[in-house]
Design a protein around this motif. Structure first.
Motif, short mmCIF file in Angstrom:
data_model
loop_
_atom_site.label_atom_id
_atom_site.label_comp_id
_atom_site.label_asym_id
_atom_site.label_seq_id
_atom_site.Cartn_x
_atom_site.Cartn_y
_atom_site.Cartn_z
N GLU A 103 0.95 2.44 -3.91
CA GLU A 103 0.37 3.38 -4.87
C GLU A 103 1.45 3.95 -5.76
OE1 GLU A 103 0.11 7.48 -2.33
OE2 GLU A 103 -1.21 5.86 -1.68
N ASP A 104 1.01 4.65 -6.80
CA ASP A 104 1.97 5.36 -7.64
C ASP A 104 2.21 6.74 -7.03
OD1 ASP A 104 -0.26 6.96 -8.34
OD2 ASP A 104 -0.40 6.14 -10.35
N TRP A 105 3.08 7.53 -7.67
CA TRP A 105 3.42 8.85 -7.13
C TRP A 105 2.19 9.72 -6.93
CZ3 TRP A 105 6.89 11.07 -4.35
CH2 TRP A 105 6.88 12.47 -4.23
N GLY A 106 1.23 9.62 -7.85
CA GLY A 106 0.02 10.45 -7.78
C GLY A 106 -0.99 9.99 -6.75
N GLY A 107 -0.79 8.81 -6.16
CA GLY A 107 -1.69 8.33 -5.12
C GLY A 107 -2.72 7.31 -5.60
N THR A 108 -2.61 6.84 -6.83
CA THR A 108 -3.54 5.83 -7.33
C THR A 108 -3.20 4.48 -6.71
OG1 THR A 108 -3.77 7.01 -9.43
CG2 THR A 108 -4.43 4.70 -9.41
N ALA A 109 -4.17 3.91 -6.00
CA ALA A 109 -3.97 2.63 -5.34
C ALA A 109 -3.59 1.57 -6.36
CB ALA A 109 -5.23 2.21 -4.60
N LYS A 110 -2.61 0.74 -6.01
CA LYS A 110 -2.09 -0.34 -6.85
C LYS A 110 -1.46 0.17 -8.14
CE LYS A 110 -3.87 -3.71 -4.22
NZ LYS A 110 -3.06 -4.60 -3.44
N GLY A 111 -1.22 1.48 -8.21
CA GLY A 111 -0.61 2.07 -9.40
C GLY A 111 0.90 1.96 -9.39
N ILE A 112 1.47 2.00 -10.58
CA ILE A 112 2.92 1.97 -10.76
C ILE A 112 3.30 3.22 -11.54
CG2 ILE A 112 4.89 0.74 -11.78
CD1 ILE A 112 3.17 -1.82 -11.62
N LYS A 124 10.43 1.98 -13.14
CA LYS A 124 9.11 1.79 -12.53
C LYS A 124 9.24 1.94 -11.02
CE LYS A 124 7.68 -1.41 -16.10
NZ LYS A 124 7.39 -2.82 -16.41
N GLN A 125 8.23 2.61 -10.40
CA GLN A 125 8.27 2.89 -8.97
C GLN A 125 6.92 2.62 -8.33
OE1 GLN A 125 8.78 7.07 -9.90
NE2 GLN A 125 10.71 7.08 -8.76
N VAL A 126 6.96 2.18 -7.07
CA VAL A 126 5.76 2.13 -6.24
C VAL A 126 6.11 2.75 -4.89
CG1 VAL A 126 4.72 0.11 -7.37
CG2 VAL A 126 6.22 -0.22 -5.39
N TYR A 127 5.08 3.20 -4.19
CA TYR A 127 5.24 3.85 -2.89
C TYR A 127 4.29 3.21 -1.88
CZ TYR A 127 7.67 7.39 -5.56
OH TYR A 127 8.57 8.03 -6.39
N PHE A 128 4.77 3.09 -0.64
CA PHE A 128 3.94 2.57 0.44
C PHE A 128 4.54 3.04 1.76
CE2 PHE A 128 7.14 -0.47 -0.71
CZ PHE A 128 7.61 -1.03 0.46
N LYS A 129 3.83 2.78 2.85
CA LYS A 129 4.28 3.26 4.16
C LYS A 129 4.69 2.10 5.05
CE LYS A 129 1.23 7.28 4.19
NZ LYS A 129 0.16 7.96 4.93
#
Length: 133
Positions: free
Chosen positions: A98-107, A115-120
């Motif tokens: 997701e992106d920082w805001g929590g949008t799934a598949k967002g960048i 550009k950043q993505v986040y996951f666990k």
């Protein structure tokens, strides 16, 4: 004029991540980031050490009792040459990001163009991957 002597600063040696299932976490970090496993001195089956090159080492330590909810502000960050190529890898392994805001598949596109993505990881620790040059 006398030159000022530069102070020696502390440098990062390692980051330790407490995990519930060492093999699962080892496979995850090795498979996602292609990290190289290095010898660890304990040889007790409770540790995996990875090299992070000049940045230091990542130590996984078996023993966490249960998955804990971690805040996204507390995360490890890795840089890759191409965020698009890395996202393809995440998708091929069915890892949600997701992106920082929590949008799934967002960048997230930072103001400076990174550009950043986040996951666990399997234990719920947040990870950031960016294309910082």
């Amino acid at each position: 004029m006398a030159q000022k002597e530069k102070k020696q600063t502390a440098v990062l040696n390692h980051i330790a991540v407490y995990v519930a299932d060492l093999q699962k976490a080892t496979d995850f970090y090795h498979g996602i980031f292609d990290l190289e496993i290095i010898p660890e001195p304990f040889k007790d089956g409770r540790h995996t050490w990875f090299t992070l090159g000049p940045a230091g080492q990542l130590h996984l330590i078996q023993g966490a009792k249960a998955s804990t909810v971690h805040d996204k502000n507390e995360h490890l960050c890795f840089s890759v040459p191409s965020i698009e190529t890395f996202i393809k890898k995440l998708n091929s392994k069915n890892i949600n990001f997701e992106d920082w805001g929590g949008t799934a598949k967002g960048i997230t596109n930072r103001a400076d163009g990174i550009k950043q993505v986040y996951f666990k990881d399997p234990d719920g620790h947040w990870l950031e991957v960016n294309d910082d040059k």
